[in-house]
Design an enzyme around this catalytic site. Structure first.
Site, PDB file in Angstrom:
ATOM      1  N   LYS A 244     -89.897 -47.380-102.697  1.00 53.45           N
ATOM      2  CA  LYS A 244     -90.313 -46.524-103.809  1.00 53.45           C
ATOM      3  C   LYS A 244     -91.830 -46.422-103.921  1.00 53.45           C
ATOM      4  O   LYS A 244     -92.361 -45.408-104.356  1.00 53.45           O
ATOM      5  CB  LYS A 244     -89.772 -47.098-105.114  1.00 53.45           C
ATOM      6  CG  LYS A 244     -88.318 -46.745-105.304  1.00 53.45           C
ATOM      7  CD  LYS A 244     -87.923 -46.872-106.758  1.00 53.45           C
ATOM      8  CE  LYS A 244     -86.419 -46.701-106.877  1.00 53.45           C
ATOM      9  NZ  LYS A 244     -85.771 -47.754-107.573  1.00 53.45           N
ATOM     10  N   ARG A 245     -92.470 -47.480-103.552  1.00 53.81           N
ATOM     11  CA  ARG A 245     -93.923 -47.531-103.567  1.00 53.81           C
ATOM     12  C   ARG A 245     -94.542 -46.330-102.825  1.00 53.81           C
ATOM     13  O   ARG A 245     -95.644 -45.906-103.116  1.00 53.81           O
ATOM     14  CB  ARG A 245     -94.268 -48.821-102.831  1.00 53.81           C
ATOM     15  CG  ARG A 245     -95.535 -49.491-103.047  1.00 53.81           C
ATOM     16  CD  ARG A 245     -95.420 -50.971-102.614  1.00 53.81           C
ATOM     17  NE  ARG A 245     -94.736 -51.171-101.340  1.00 53.81           N
ATOM     18  CZ  ARG A 245     -95.267 -50.924-100.159  1.00 53.81           C
ATOM     19  NH1 ARG A 245     -96.468 -50.421-100.075  1.00 53.81           N
ATOM     20  NH2 ARG A 245     -94.587 -51.177 -99.047  1.00 53.81           N
TER      21      ARG A 245
END
Ligand code: GLU
Length: 463
Positions: A244-245
């Site tokens: 997700k980063r």
């Protein structure tokens, strides 16, 4: 044997980009061989599976146009079948009940660790000829363990990773049913692949460790062992595991960010597979070319710049009406009044050559639907006093000119020549007044799409 491939996501979140690539490859492989592509929802993890995630997977597959031929099958609906197969394995002596309690198992593992051994089930309840089993404790519901072969090894020729061989002694007698009777993950996968007559298992390489267990179970079932192709993971732009980063991981997030599904498909197709130097190709072409032999065994690295470039290529050649329809929601999101400006597909046509995404296109399109606030400084930079008489004359001409790009362009050129000016001296103030910015598509094209009345209103301050 007709090819049957499957995509078997666990519905615990959105369809992420790695899952989409797996689905794409499994789908293309079936198409390539005129086979069957099956969608199977692996929802036995009831704590983490949700109907929303099932829907997100279906939505993602639909957006990418990866149509399945069979399914979706839901593992939770196949429980009776798994129980039936477990009963059969028990009856055949290929599986056995194990009454070891959790506390005993913990103690066993603890002792093994203390001896520096790998923690594993010790076969206490595994029946052997001439072996006396412990007496069955009262009130304890057993788990069911698979009787893994002893000695030798299990090997397969992975279509991506090459030959992989694991000693059977490395593998525990796997629990295939919990004490409450529910079957466990690896077992369900085997029964499904068997029942669904899967010939090719294309999946992420996080499942490599499950494969020797699954092969042993399949053999015990008398099932044909499929070909396995384990895809390497996808790394983010920075070389770290994609997460997700890195921003957009969900497929539908790419839709929201203005990517076209065919661009995402094309990008994913090339992310870990290649056909010479071909970069831009249709899904039909991909399905003709795709094979397991050109999948790279090394990890693929996501490259947003390249995706943007590919997306731009697809935007350039998209059909006008479709591009307009795709652009429309992005303009609506920006709260622009689309009725107040030109047809969206004309604007899309004008901007298609300079937009990596629909979001970027929408960002450039705003001045067609809302009169821009022209910064006095910007206008002053581009508007020389020497150009004013020419601009006044030109706006006069524009009030009667034929309203198409060619004659608008001709009128501008003629005015520039007649006044002995350089092109930018006229073009730039026009551009700034029309669009509020120093960069835009060619001014004659902007005028044409904007229309006479609106153009003249915006040019008034120049005259
Ligand atoms: N359900 C597994 C997953 O989502 C895939 C299992 C398989 O393809 O065999 O990772």
């Amino acid at each position: 044997m007709p090819v049957r491939s499957r995509f078997a996501p666990s519905p615990t979140g959105f369809l992420h980009i790695g899952g989409a690539r797996t689905a794409l490859y499994a789908w293309a492989f079936a198409r390539r061989h005129a086979g069957t592509f099956i969608l199977r929802i692996e929802d036995t993890d009831v704590e983490r599976s949700t109907p929303e995630a099932v829907q997100a997977i279906l939505d993602g597959m639909q957006w990418l146009n990866l149509q399945h031929d069979e399914g979706p099958f839901f593992q939770m609906q196949r429980m009776p079948r798994y129980r039936e197969v477990i009963a059969q394995l028990l009856a055949d002596g290929r599986a056995y009940p194990c009454y070891m309690s959790a506390a005993e198992l913990d103690a066993l593992r603890e002792a093994q660790r203390a001896r520096n051994e790998k923690p594993r089930y010790d076969g206490t309840w595994r029946p052997e000829p001439g072996k006396a089993l412990p007496s069955i404790p009262e009130g304890v519901k057993p788990v069911v363990r698979f009787r893994n072969p002893v000695g030798g090894s299990v090997a397969w020729d992975d279509a991506v990773k090459g030959r992989i061989e694991i000693a059977n002694d490395e593998l525990d007698d796997l629990i295939i049913a919990r004490a409450d009777g529910t079957p466990t993950y690896n077992f369900c996968v085997c029964v499904d692949d068997w029942d669904m007559k899967i010939t090719h298992v294309i999946r992420g390489d996080d499942h490599v460790n499950n494969t020797p267990r699954q092969i042993n179970i399949l053999r015990a079932l008398g099932a044909e062992v499929p070909v396995y192709a384990h895809l390497s993971m996808i790394l983010g732009d920075d070389g770290q595991k994609l997460s997700k980063r890195h921003g957009a991981v969900s497929v539908m997030e790419y839709q929201a960010r203005g990517y076209l599904p065919e661009a995402v498909n094309n990008y994913l197709a090339r992310l870990g597979w290649s056909h010479g130097n071909d970069e831009v190709f249709s899904m039909d072409q991909f399905c003709q070319w795709f094979g397991l032999d050109h999948i790279t065994p090394s990890a693929a690295q996501f490259n947003t710049e390249k995706l943007d470039w590919l997306n731009g290529e697809y935007i350039k050649k998209a059909d006008s009406a479709r591009l307009g329809a795709l652009l429309r929601p992005f303009l609506e999101q920006a709260a622009l009044n689309l009725e107040a400006g030109p047809a969206v597909d004309r604007v899309a046509d004008l901007l298609r050559d300079r937009s990596p995404t629909l979001v970027a296109m929408a960002g450039q399109a705003h001045y067609f639907y809302a009169r821009p606030a022209v910064a006095p400084d910007l206008l002053a930079t581009h508007l020389a006093d020497a150009a004013r008489p020419a601009l006044a004359e030109l706006t006069g001409k524009l009030s009667t000119a034929e309203w198409n790009k060619a004659s608008l362009g001709a009128a501008i050129k003629a005015t520039v020549a007649a006044h002995g000016l350089k092109m930018p001296q006229i073009m730039m103030p026009l551009r700034v007044a029309l669009t509020g910015q120093g960069q835009s598509p060619s001014v004659d094209a902007v005028l044409e799409v904007l229309g006479r009345a609106e153009s003249l209103a915006r040019l008034k301050p120049l005259a």
